[in-house]
Design an enzyme around this catalytic site. Sequence first.
Site, PDB file in Angstrom:
ATOM      1  CB  THR A   1      -0.915   0.024   1.238  1.00 25.49           C
ATOM      2  OG1 THR A   1      -1.698   1.226   1.217  1.00 25.49           O
ATOM      3  CG2 THR A   1      -0.131  -0.001   2.542  1.00 25.49           C
TER       4      THR A   1
ATOM      5  CG  ASP B   1      -9.147  -6.452  -3.601  1.00 25.04           C
ATOM      6  OD1 ASP B   1      -9.136  -5.209  -3.540  1.00 25.04           O
ATOM      7  OD2 ASP B   1      -9.797  -7.071  -4.459  1.00 25.04           O
TER       8      ASP B   1
ATOM      9  CG  PHE C   1     -12.613   4.491   3.564  1.00 24.34           C
ATOM     10  CD1 PHE C   1     -12.348   3.807   4.729  1.00 24.34           C
ATOM     11  CD2 PHE C   1     -12.507   3.805   2.352  1.00 24.34           C
ATOM     12  CE1 PHE C   1     -11.968   2.461   4.709  1.00 24.34           C
ATOM     13  CE2 PHE C   1     -12.120   2.459   2.326  1.00 24.34           C
ATOM     14  CZ  PHE C   1     -11.857   1.794   3.507  1.00 24.34           C
TER      15      PHE C   1
ATOM     16  CG  HIS D   1     -14.140  -5.512   5.955  1.00 29.09           C
ATOM     17  ND1 HIS D   1     -14.538  -4.409   6.675  1.00 29.09           N
ATOM     18  CD2 HIS D   1     -13.660  -5.022   4.782  1.00 29.09           C
ATOM     19  CE1 HIS D   1     -14.322  -3.314   5.972  1.00 29.09           C
ATOM     20  NE2 HIS D   1     -13.788  -3.665   4.814  1.00 29.09           N
ATOM     21  NE  ARG D   2      -8.887  -1.963   6.028  1.00 34.65           N
ATOM     22  CZ  ARG D   2      -9.323  -1.958   4.762  1.00 34.65           C
ATOM     23  NH1 ARG D   2      -8.715  -2.680   3.866  1.00 34.65           N
ATOM     24  NH2 ARG D   2     -10.332  -1.211   4.394  1.00 34.65           N
TER      25      ARG D   2
END
Length: 205
Positions: free
Chosen positions: A9, A70, A158, A186-187
């Site tokens: 990233t 992702d 976001f 989720h992350r």
Amino acid sequence: MKRKILVATTNPGKVAELRAMLDLDIEWAGLSDFPNIQEIDEDGKTFAENARKKALGYAKQTGLWTIADDSGLVVDALAGEPGVKSARFSGAKDKERTLLDHKNMAKVLKLLKAVPEEKRTAIFMCCLCLASPDKVLIETEGKLQGVIAEEETGTNGFGYDPIFFVPGLNKTVAQLTSEEKNAISHRGGAIRKLKPPLEQLLESI
Ligand code: IMP
């Protein structure tokens, strides 16, 4: 010697998030430490495929173990869309992230206009992959279940956060603090699942 791991990233926030959540004796790097690196396209059909492709692609270029992720929104009533197209669902090309987010959300809301609440179920999904230059080492996934609201509420976060309602909390994700979001997201889930196998791997080498 400390193992160096690249996080695929350019966002220093994402590197800091991984460093803090994994809390392991690792030297972390981000893509901005490699200005000449060639960008890997996210053209896979699944989140897992994209995460794998990025992790292997950047690991091969740098020689470093690489973690890539992702993620996106999966809406049941839209047969899984926006899915891997989440970032560019509306087709708009705005450079300004918040404008693009609004257009993406507007498209989802429009497509769901006639869909009743009980059929507006969705998940946020995140796939993580750790790869060495020659193979995938660990893959994990995290999910957050929710319902697509009828309008945007909240200003934190976001992407699709303002329309992603979490029934258990009676709030959209955009109404949560970043700590509250990390605890259920989720992350966050995918990162927490990565820690035990990564610790094991580090001990075995
Ligand atoms: P990325 O894989 O993290 O870059 O996410 C791709 C796209 O999925 C983002 O541009 C957002 O539109 C959407 N997305 C992923 N994670 C989230 C989230 O936590 N909240 C809201 N939208 C998200």
